[in-house]
Design an enzyme around this catalytic site. Structure first.
Site, PDB file in Angstrom:
ATOM      1  N   ASP A 132       0.822  -1.222   0.000  1.00 29.66           N
ATOM      2  CA  ASP A 132       0.000   0.000   0.000  1.00 29.66           C
ATOM      3  C   ASP A 132       0.853   1.267   0.000  1.00 29.66           C
ATOM      4  OD1 ASP A 132      -2.309   1.512   0.050  1.00 29.66           O
ATOM      5  OD2 ASP A 132      -2.493   1.452   2.225  1.00 29.66           O
TER       6      ASP A 132
ATOM      7  N   GLU B 165       2.246   4.916  -4.296  1.00 33.89           N
ATOM      8  CA  GLU B 165       2.255   5.801  -5.494  1.00 33.89           C
ATOM      9  C   GLU B 165       3.586   6.540  -5.608  1.00 33.89           C
ATOM     10  OE1 GLU B 165      -0.281   5.723  -3.170  1.00 33.89           O
ATOM     11  OE2 GLU B 165      -1.345   4.294  -4.447  1.00 33.89           O
TER      12      GLU B 165
ATOM     13  N   ASP C  35      -9.246   3.297  -2.350  1.00 29.54           N
ATOM     14  CA  ASP C  35     -10.209   3.749  -1.339  1.00 29.54           C
ATOM     15  C   ASP C  35     -11.515   4.263  -1.945  1.00 29.54           C
ATOM     16  OD1 ASP C  35      -8.187   3.090   0.331  1.00 29.54           O
ATOM     17  OD2 ASP C  35      -7.594   5.147   0.794  1.00 29.54           O
TER      18      ASP C  35
HETATM   19  C1  GLC Z   1      -4.926   3.346   2.673  1.00 27.09           C
HETATM   20  C2  GLC Z   1      -5.379   2.062   1.988  1.00 27.09           C
HETATM   21  C3  GLC Z   1      -6.460   1.406   2.815  1.00 27.09           C
HETATM   22  C4  GLC Z   1      -5.941   1.137   4.219  1.00 27.09           C
HETATM   23  C5  GLC Z   1      -5.436   2.426   4.855  1.00 27.09           C
HETATM   24  C6  GLC Z   1      -4.751   2.179   6.195  1.00 27.09           C
HETATM   25  O1  GLC Z   1      -5.945   4.268   2.680  1.00 27.09           O
HETATM   26  O2  GLC Z   1      -5.807   2.302   0.687  1.00 27.09           O
HETATM   27  O3  GLC Z   1      -6.876   0.210   2.205  1.00 27.09           O
HETATM   28  O4  GLC Z   1      -6.952   0.591   5.008  1.00 27.09           O
HETATM   29  O5  GLC Z   1      -4.501   3.061   4.004  1.00 27.09           O
HETATM   30  O6  GLC Z   1      -3.661   1.348   6.046  1.00 27.09           O
END
Ligand code: GLC
Length: 647
Positions: free
Chosen positions: A318, A321, A431
Site C-alpha cells: 500500500d 504511489e 479507497d
Molecule cells: C490506505 C489504503 C487502505 C488502508 C489504509 C490504512 O488508505 O488504501 O486500504 O486501510 O490506508 O492502512
C-alpha cells in the site's frame, strides 16, 4: 520460457520511439523500432501530442483502473498514480497507469500502448468531441500500435507483448474480511469466530497497519500479537490465512533494522543534494526505498521473509504511489508562507490562497520533483518515472517470492500499478466509498482491468470510506462473488461491515456459499484467461460485436466464456432491465441449492431480482459447474460438480 516468436504475429505490433524511452519492464517482447508517425495518428512535434480523429462509431475501451464507464469517450484521463480517495466522475487519475487503449468502429479496430512512466494525458473527445489526443508530460515514449481483426485478437496480442498475468494461490479465490481497525490478535480471533458461528465461508483475514509496531514495515507489535507465529498457525488451523499490509515508506528511527540498513547502504531515494528525502506517512517521518535499483529490490524483497518465516503466505502493498502526507522541505515552506499570511488582511482571494497553501500539502506535485532514482545507472527525477514506483515495490516482493519460495504461490496485490506489474501481483482499486455509484464503477472497471492483464483484481466490497448500508452490501456482494479478488474492506471510523453484523446474515451466507460453489468455474475461467492471454470479464460487445445494442451495454458482463451476469446496482430495485444478445438460460439463485431456471429469448427483458438473489445467464451450448459449498477453499471438492446446462 514465455516467448512469442511467430513473426507474422510480431508484424502486427509496431513500435515508434520518441526521446529516450526508459526500459520500464512493461513489455517482454523485442519489437523493432519503426520509422515515421504511428499509423492512425498525427504527431505534432511542437506540442509533442499524438492525435487521432475519432470516427462517429468508434468505441474506445481500456486504460485499466480509471473512472467512468466502459466506453472511455468523452473525458480526459491522466495516468499519474494518485493517492486520492474521492473517486468522483470529475477526477482524472486514480492509483494506476495502464496505458492500453482499444479503438473499434465495428469494422476496423486497433490498439495502442503508450509506454511512458511519467504523466500521460489521454483526452478522449473531451476538448474536441471528435479527437482523441495523447500527450505525455515528458516525451520519452515507446508508442505501440497493435493491429488485429477484432477486439479479442488485439487484446491477446497486447497481452503477449506484456507477458503472462500473475496467478495467486487457489485459497486466494475464497472470501476475505478486512477492516482498518483490527488491532489485536483477539480482534482477529473474534472476526474468525463470528464467521464460523454464522456459518459463512471465509479464507482470509487481512491485517491493516495496526499489527505493526509503530507502523514499521516487517515488524509485529508484540503486545498486540504475542507469539505471532503461533497465532498464524492457530488461524491456519481455523482455515484462515492472515494477510498483512506492507507500506512503501520506511520509518526513520534509530535502531530499526530496516531503516539502519537502508541508510547505511544508501538504499533510500535521494534529493538533488544527495541527502535522503524525508517524507511523512503513517509512521511519521519516512524514507522511500529506491526500488528502481535491483540491489534495493533484492534487499526489500527479502524482508518479506520476516513474515513468511512466521507462516504468512500473502500480502497487500500500500501507499506506493508513493503517497506523501508531507515532505519535510515542503512543510518548512508552508510554515514560512503561513507566517506571511498571519500579517495579511485576508480578503477573499487572500483567503483562497491561504486555503490552497494548507490544502495542498499531501501528495503535492512539487514533492515528486524533489527526489531521484538510480534507474539502470541513470539519475532520474522521480516525476519522470513516477508511475513505476508501486510496480517496482511489488516487483521487489514478486522477485523475492520466486527466489525464496520457487515452488509456492504467494498472494500479492498492490494499490499503485503500471503495466508489467500484472506479472507480479494483482491490484485492489483503492479507497472507494460506500455508494451505489461505486458499485457500478466496480462493475465497469473490471473488464478494463481484464484487458490490461490485471486479472487478479477487485474493489473494496461494500465500500471503504463512509457508512455502508445492508442493501448496498447485499448487492455489492452479489456482484463481488464474480470478481477474482473478493474482499470486504472498510475504513477506520465507518460503520462495521463484517457480514455477520447485518440482519440478513442468512442471505450473506447464501451468497458467499454461492461464491465457493462457483470457484471451479471462476478459477478455470481465470486460468484460461491467464494461459491464453484472454479476458476474465468482458463487455458484451467483445463477443457480440455484430449485435448493435451491445455497443452501449455497460452494466452486464461476460464472466469467462460461458455466462453473462447482470448485477443490480441501484437502490430500492426489485429487478432490472436486461438485454440478451441471444437466447440464454436465466438461473436465478437464492442459494446454491435453491434456484430457478428459465429460457429467455434474445431481446429485452425485465427481470426480477430481490435482495440476496443472483442472476446468471448461461449461453447456448454452455454449462455452469457448481461445487458443494465448503467453509474454506481447501475443503472444496473441485471434482464433485453438478452442472446447470443450456443445450
Ligand atoms: C490506505 C489504503 C487502505 C488502508 C489504509 C490504512 O488508505 O488504501 O486500504 O486501510 O490506508 O492502512
Amino acid at each position: 520460457m514465455y516467448l512469442h516468436e511467430r513473426t507474422d504475429e510480431l508484424e502486427k505490433i509496431k513500435r515508434y520511439d520518441y526521446g529516450t524511452p526508459y526500459d520500464t519492464g512493461a513489455v517482454v517482447q523485442n519489437i523493432v523500432i519503426s520509422e515515421g508517425v504511428p499509423e492512425h495518428f498525427e504527431y505534432d512535434d511542437v506540442s509533442e501530442t499524438f492525435s487521432y480523429r475519432l470516427k462517429d462509431r468508434d468505441l474506445v475501451f481500456g486504460l485499466g483502473e480509471t473512472l467512468r464507464g466502459i466506453n472511455k469517450r468523452g473525458w480526459i484521463y491522466i495516468s499519474d498514480n494518485a493517492d486520492d480517495p474521492s473517486h468522483d466522475e470529475n477526477k482524472t487519475s486514480l492509483y494506476a497507469s495502464q496505458n492500453f487503449l482499444l479503438i473499434d468502429d465495428g469494422r476496423e479496430a486497433f490498439g495502442i500502448f503508450v509506454d511512458n512512466p511519467g504523466s500521460v494525458t489521454f483526452d478522449i473527445g473531451y476538448s474536441d468531441m471528435n479527437v482523441m489526443s495523447i500527450h505525455p508530460m515528458y516525451n520519452d515514449t515507446s508508442f505501440y500500435v497493435i493491429e488485429g481483426s477484432d477486439p479479442l485478437e488485439i487484446v491477446g496480442r497486447f497481452r503477449r507483448l506484456v507477458g503472462k498475468s500473475y496467478v495467486p494461490p487457489l485459497w486466494a479465490f475464497g472470501y476475505g474480511q478486512s477492516r482498518w481497525g483490527y488491532k489485536t490478535a483477539d480482534d482477529i480471533r473474534e472476526v474468525a469466530a463470528e464467521y464460523k458461528k454464522a456459518g459463512i465461508p471465509i479464507d482470509m483475514i487481512y491485517m491493516d497497519i495496526d499489527y505493526m509496531q509503530d507502523f514499521k514495515d516487517f515488524t509485529v507489535n508484540p503486545e498486540r500479537f504475542p507469539d505471532f507465529e503461533n497465532f498464524v498457525s492457530e488461524m491456519k488451523k481455523e482455515g484462515i490465512h492472515l494477510v498483512p499490509i506492507i507500506d512503501a515508506g520506511v520509518k526513520i528511527e534509530d535502531g530499526y533494522d530496516v531503516y539502519e540498513e537502508g541508510k547505511q547502504k544508501g538504499y533510500f531515494c535521494k534529493k538533488e543534494d544527495g541527502t535522503d528525502l524525508v517524507a511523512a506517512v503513517w509512521p511519521g517521518k519516512v524514507h522511500f526505498p529506491d526500488f528502481f535499483k535491483e540491489e534495493v529490490r533484492e534487499w526489500f524483497g527479502d524482508k518479506y521473509g520476516v513474515l513468511t518465516d512466521a507462516g504468512i503466505e500473502g500480502f497487500w502493498n500500500d501507499m506506493n504511489e508513493p503517497a506523501i502526507f508531507y515532505t519535510e522541505d515542503h512543510l518548512k515552506e508552508v510554515f514560512e508562507q503561513v507566517k506571511d499570511f498571519e500579517n495579511r488582511e485576508l480578503d477573499i482571494w487572500g483567503f483562497f490562497d491561504f486555503k490552497d497553501v494548507l490544502g495542498n500539502i499531501a501528495n503535492n506535485p512539487e514533492d515528486y520533483k524533489r527526489f531521484y532514482h538510480d534507474f539502470n545507472g541513470r539519475k532520474v527525477r522521480h516525476d519522470r518515472v513516477h508511475n513505476l514506483y508501486g510496480f517496482y515495490m511489488t516487483r521487489a516482493a514478486g522477485e523475492a517470492f520466486l527466489r525464496n519460495h520457487p515452488d509456492k504461490k504467494i498472494l500479492m496485490f498492490s494499490r499503485a500499478s503500471y503495466t508489467g506489474m500484472h506479472r507480479y501481483g494483482g491490484i485492489w482499486t483503492g479507497d472507494n466509498t460506500s455508494r451505489w455509484s461505486h458499485l457500478l464503477l466496480n462493475i465497469q472497471m473490471m473488464p478494463a482491468l481484464s484487458m490490461t492483464g490485471f486479472l487478479f483484481s477487485g474493489a473494496d466490497i461494500g465500500g471503504f470510506g463512509s457508512n455502508t448500508a445492508e442493501d448496498l452490501m447485499l448487492r455489492w456482494v452479489a456482484f463481488g462473488i464474480f470478481t477474482p479478488l473478493f474482499r470486504n474492506h472498510s475504513a477506520l471510523g465507518t460503520r462495521e461491515q463484517e457480514l455477520y453484523r447485518f440482519k440478513h446474515t442468512e442471505d450473506f451466507k447464501h451468497l458467499i456459499e454461492l461464491r465457493y460453489a462457483l470457484i471451479p468455474y471462476i478459477y478455470s475461467s481465470f486460468m484460461n484467461a491467464v494461459e491464453k492471454d484472454e479476458m476474465y470479464m468482458k463487455p458484451l460487445y467483445f463477443e457480440y460485436r455484430d449485435v448493435e445494442r451491445c455497443r452501449e451495454i455497460e452494466d452486464q458482463l461476460l464472466v469467462g466464456d460461458d455466462i453473462m451476469i447482470a448485477p443490480v446496482y441501484e437502490q430500492n430495485r426489485t429487478g432490472r432491465n436486461v438485454y440478451l444478445p441471444e437466447k440464454m438460460k436465466l438461473v436465478r439463485f437464492r442459494s446454491v441449492t435453491d434456484y430457478d431456471e428459465e429460457i429467455l429469448d434474445k431481446g429485452d427483458h425485465h427481470i426480477r431480482a430481490d435482495l440476496g438473489e443472483v442472476l446468471v445467464f448461461i449461453r447456448p451450448g454452455r454449462r455452469l459447474p457448481l461445487a458443494k459449498p465448503a467453509g474454506h477453499v481447501a475443503e472444496l471438492d473441485m471434482k464433485d460438480l453438478t452442472f446447470i446446462s443450456f443445450e
